[in-house]
Scaffold this motif. Structure first.
Motif, PDB file in Angstrom:
ATOM      1  N   LYS A 199       0.664  -1.133   0.300  1.00  0.00           N
ATOM      2  CA  LYS A 199       0.003  -0.027  -0.018  1.00  0.00           C
ATOM      3  C   LYS A 199       0.918   1.320  -0.288  1.00  0.00           C
ATOM      4  N   VAL A 200       2.080   1.288   0.791  1.00  0.00           N
ATOM      5  CA  VAL A 200       2.931   2.506   0.766  1.00  0.00           C
ATOM      6  C   VAL A 200       3.262   2.765  -0.530  1.00  0.00           C
ATOM      7  N   LEU A 201       3.557   1.742  -1.526  1.00  0.00           N
ATOM      8  CA  LEU A 201       3.902   1.869  -2.755  1.00  0.00           C
ATOM      9  C   LEU A 201       2.903   2.193  -3.726  1.00  0.00           C
ATOM     10  N   LEU A 202       1.739   1.780  -3.555  1.00  0.00           N
ATOM     11  CA  LEU A 202       0.504   1.890  -4.410  1.00  0.00           C
ATOM     12  C   LEU A 202      -0.004   3.328  -4.174  1.00  0.00           C
ATOM     13  N   LYS A 203       0.012   3.896  -2.895  1.00  0.00           N
ATOM     14  CA  LYS A 203      -0.263   5.307  -2.585  1.00  0.00           C
ATOM     15  C   LYS A 203       0.688   6.239  -3.257  1.00  0.00           C
ATOM     16  N   ASN A 204       1.540   5.649  -3.486  1.00  0.00           N
ATOM     17  CA  ASN A 204       2.833   6.819  -3.896  1.00  0.00           C
ATOM     18  C   ASN A 204       2.975   6.587  -5.595  1.00  0.00           C
ATOM     19  N   GLY A 205       1.896   6.000  -6.276  1.00  0.00           N
ATOM     20  CA  GLY A 205       1.845   5.909  -7.808  1.00  0.00           C
ATOM     21  C   GLY A 205       2.312   4.766  -8.378  1.00  0.00           C
ATOM     22  N   PHE A 206       3.053   3.685  -7.624  1.00  0.00           N
ATOM     23  CA  PHE A 206       3.633   2.709  -8.039  1.00  0.00           C
ATOM     24  C   PHE A 206       2.500   1.714  -8.483  1.00  0.00           C
ATOM     25  N   VAL A 207       2.846   0.765  -9.402  1.00  0.00           N
ATOM     26  CA  VAL A 207       1.774  -0.341  -9.955  1.00  0.00           C
ATOM     27  C   VAL A 207       2.419  -1.550  -9.848  1.00  0.00           C
ATOM     28  N   LEU A 208       1.571  -2.542  -9.745  1.00  0.00           N
ATOM     29  CA  LEU A 208       2.224  -4.158  -9.711  1.00  0.00           C
ATOM     30  C   LEU A 208       2.609  -4.411 -11.085  1.00  0.00           C
ATOM     31  N   VAL A 209       3.812  -4.817 -11.224  1.00  0.00           N
ATOM     32  CA  VAL A 209       4.183  -5.199 -12.587  1.00  0.00           C
ATOM     33  C   VAL A 209       4.235  -6.753 -12.896  1.00  0.00           C
ATOM     34  N   ASP A 210       4.625  -7.495 -11.917  1.00  0.00           N
ATOM     35  CA  ASP A 210       4.742  -8.842 -12.088  1.00  0.00           C
ATOM     36  C   ASP A 210       4.753  -9.588 -10.452  1.00  0.00           C
ATOM     37  N   THR A 211       4.418 -10.795 -10.817  1.00  0.00           N
ATOM     38  CA  THR A 211       4.058 -11.796  -9.595  1.00  0.00           C
ATOM     39  C   THR A 211       5.117 -12.817  -9.573  1.00  0.00           C
ATOM     40  N   LEU A 212       6.183 -13.013  -8.754  1.00  0.00           N
ATOM     41  CA  LEU A 212       7.137 -14.078  -8.892  1.00  0.00           C
ATOM     42  C   LEU A 212       6.677 -15.062  -7.485  1.00  0.00           C
ATOM     43  N   VAL A 213       6.097 -16.255  -8.286  1.00  0.00           N
ATOM     44  CA  VAL A 213       5.387 -17.047  -7.379  1.00  0.00           C
ATOM     45  C   VAL A 213       6.546 -17.858  -6.648  1.00  0.00           C
ATOM     46  N   GLU A 214       6.308 -18.147  -5.075  1.00  0.00           N
ATOM     47  CA  GLU A 214       7.399 -18.868  -4.345  1.00  0.00           C
ATOM     48  C   GLU A 214       8.760 -18.755  -4.934  1.00  0.00           C
ATOM     49  N   HIS A 215       9.137 -17.335  -4.763  1.00  0.00           N
ATOM     50  CA  HIS A 215      10.480 -16.946  -5.546  1.00  0.00           C
ATOM     51  C   HIS A 215      11.420 -16.801  -4.424  1.00  0.00           C
ATOM     52  N   VAL A 216      11.166 -16.425  -3.251  1.00  0.00           N
ATOM     53  CA  VAL A 216      12.190 -16.094  -2.304  1.00  0.00           C
ATOM     54  C   VAL A 216      12.292 -17.077  -1.014  1.00  0.00           C
ATOM     55  N   GLN A 217      13.276 -17.821  -0.760  1.00  0.00           N
ATOM     56  CA  GLN A 217      13.372 -18.754   0.468  1.00  0.00           C
ATOM     57  C   GLN A 217      13.525 -17.933   1.701  1.00  0.00           C
ATOM     58  N   VAL A 218      12.661 -18.028   2.531  1.00  0.00           N
ATOM     59  CA  VAL A 218      12.696 -17.307   3.741  1.00  0.00           C
ATOM     60  C   VAL A 218      12.444 -18.462   4.997  1.00  0.00           C
ATOM     61  N   GLY A 219      13.374 -18.938   5.630  1.00  0.00           N
ATOM     62  CA  GLY A 219      13.342 -19.930   6.608  1.00  0.00           C
ATOM     63  C   GLY A 219      12.799 -21.312   5.612  1.00  0.00           C
ATOM     64  N   THR A 221       9.862 -21.378   4.044  1.00  0.00           N
ATOM     65  CA  THR A 221       8.990 -21.625   2.923  1.00  0.00           C
ATOM     66  C   THR A 221       9.371 -20.522   2.059  1.00  0.00           C
ATOM     67  N   LYS A 222       8.886 -20.802   0.672  1.00  0.00           N
ATOM     68  CA  LYS A 222       9.295 -19.891  -0.353  1.00  0.00           C
ATOM     69  C   LYS A 222       8.231 -19.048  -0.703  1.00  0.00           C
ATOM     70  N   LYS A 223       8.486 -17.886  -0.500  1.00  0.00           N
ATOM     71  CA  LYS A 223       7.542 -16.632  -0.536  1.00  0.00           C
ATOM     72  C   LYS A 223       7.453 -15.901  -1.651  1.00  0.00           C
ATOM     73  N   THR A 224       6.352 -15.723  -2.234  1.00  0.00           N
ATOM     74  CA  THR A 224       5.738 -14.984  -3.502  1.00  0.00           C
ATOM     75  C   THR A 224       5.993 -13.452  -3.493  1.00  0.00           C
ATOM     76  N   LEU A 225       6.742 -13.129  -4.255  1.00  0.00           N
ATOM     77  CA  LEU A 225       7.089 -11.732  -4.466  1.00  0.00           C
ATOM     78  C   LEU A 225       6.243 -10.811  -5.457  1.00  0.00           C
ATOM     79  N   TYR A 226       5.952  -9.481  -5.029  1.00  0.00           N
ATOM     80  CA  TYR A 226       5.451  -8.704  -6.104  1.00  0.00           C
ATOM     81  C   TYR A 226       6.278  -7.684  -6.515  1.00  0.00           C
ATOM     82  N   LEU A 227       6.566  -7.419  -7.793  1.00  0.00           N
ATOM     83  CA  LEU A 227       7.394  -6.502  -8.084  1.00  0.00           C
ATOM     84  C   LEU A 227       6.502  -5.376  -8.549  1.00  0.00           C
ATOM     85  N   ILE A 228       6.921  -4.054  -7.937  1.00  0.00           N
ATOM     86  CA  ILE A 228       6.046  -3.035  -8.072  1.00  0.00           C
ATOM     87  C   ILE A 228       6.932  -1.799  -8.491  1.00  0.00           C
TER      88      ILE A 228
END
Ligand SMILES: CC(C)(COP(=O)(O)OP(=O)(O)OC[C@H]1O[C@@H](n2cnc3c(N)ncnc32)[C@H](O)[C@@H]1OP(=O)(O)O)[C@@H](O)C(=O)NCCC(=O)NCCS
Length: 234
Positions: A199-219, A221-228
């Motif tokens: 929301k911080v980004l969207l409220k500043n005029g950013f837009v979602l451009v890509d969804t990288l599904v299960e892209h980042v290993q955190v502990g 789990t593999k987390k899905t990352l939004y590119l904005i």
């Protein structure tokens, strides 16, 4: 919105002041004394998972290495400003401020977070060669080049979450970056489970451009990352 840097009369440090209702919040260069408070914030359960860290993973040694690196970057820009760029109105090669501090009534400045506007290093690209190629080409572009890809990343002390502060901090940094870096393209990302950051980004005029599904290993789990991203209106 005013995007002018001010200078601390005692230390000479440049800083940006946020507009009301956050006028007691300033953004300054990093200081090595930020090691301890930055570890406390980065290792908080309300922050760590969203920065891709497990609890206990962000140590004082890591913080010291990180702060030395980013301080060298901001010091270089402070020097660019001092040796002429401030007078000519830029452009400069990077942003000289990023650490968010709260000015208290007793005159102390308390470190409460980080908002870094830096050249993009394509952190989401897993292939090391490709990432290095993209980052090197981006770093080689001269100050003020409209093709520079910038990146904005941030975190805030949990004590200050949910007051609208980061939305305004990002807006302030963008205003400065548009004026002094000639920024026209800013990249960012947030995990799927981080609606506050999205929301911080969207409220500043950013837009979602890509969804990288299960892209980042955190502990475990593999987390899905939004590119904005934000692109300047033409
Ligand atoms: C993400 C973060 C920087 C947001 O900072 P903040 O100052 O709390 O954000 P704001 O108060 O400006 O909130 C922006 C919007 O997001 C909403 N929001 C904030 N936190 C939220 C949450 N946990 N869930 C849902 N919405 C949330 C706010 O309500 C606001 O929307 P609104 O104006 O429609 O009410 C802060 O929560 C943080 O540091 N989190 C941990 C680290 C992190 O996630 N860093 C970013 C990594 S991509």
């Amino acid at each position: 919105m005013s995007v002018a840097l001010q200078y601390n009369l005692t230390t000479g440090e440049p800083f940006l002041r946020l507009p009301p209702p956050f006028s007691n919040i300033i953004i300054t260069p990093p200081r090595m004394s930020d090691v301890e408070p930055s570890v406390a914030i980065m290792d908080d359960p309300a922050v760590a998972p969203f920065m891709g860290n497990r609890l206990g993973q962000y140590t004082p040694e890591k913080a010291e290495r990180w702060l030395a690196k980013v301080k060298a970057q901001t010091d270089a820009v402070v020097e660019e400003l001092r040796t002429g760029a401030a007078e000519t109105g830029g452009p400069v090669s990077g942003c000289p401020v990023r650490h968010i501090r709260e000015e208290r009534a007793d005159g102390t400045e308390v470190y409460i977070g980080d908002v870094g506007l830096v050249r993009s290093g394509w952190p989401e690209v897993h292939d090391v060669e490709e990432r290095t190629r993209l980052a090197s080409a981006n770093n080689a572009l001269p100050a003020g080049d409209p093709n520079i890809a910038w990146h904005i990343g941030y975190y805030l002390a949990p004590s200050h979450h949910g007051r609208g502060l980061m939305t305004v901090a990002v807006k302030t940094m963008m205003g400065w970056g548009i004026a002094w870096l000639k920024a026209r393209y800013i990249r960012s990302s947030a995990f799927e489970d981080n609606p506050g950051s999205q929301k911080v980004l969207l409220k500043n005029g950013f837009v979602l451009v890509d969804t990288l599904v299960e892209h980042v290993q955190v502990g475990d789990t593999k987390k899905t990352l939004y590119l904005i991203e934000w692109t300047a209106p033409s």
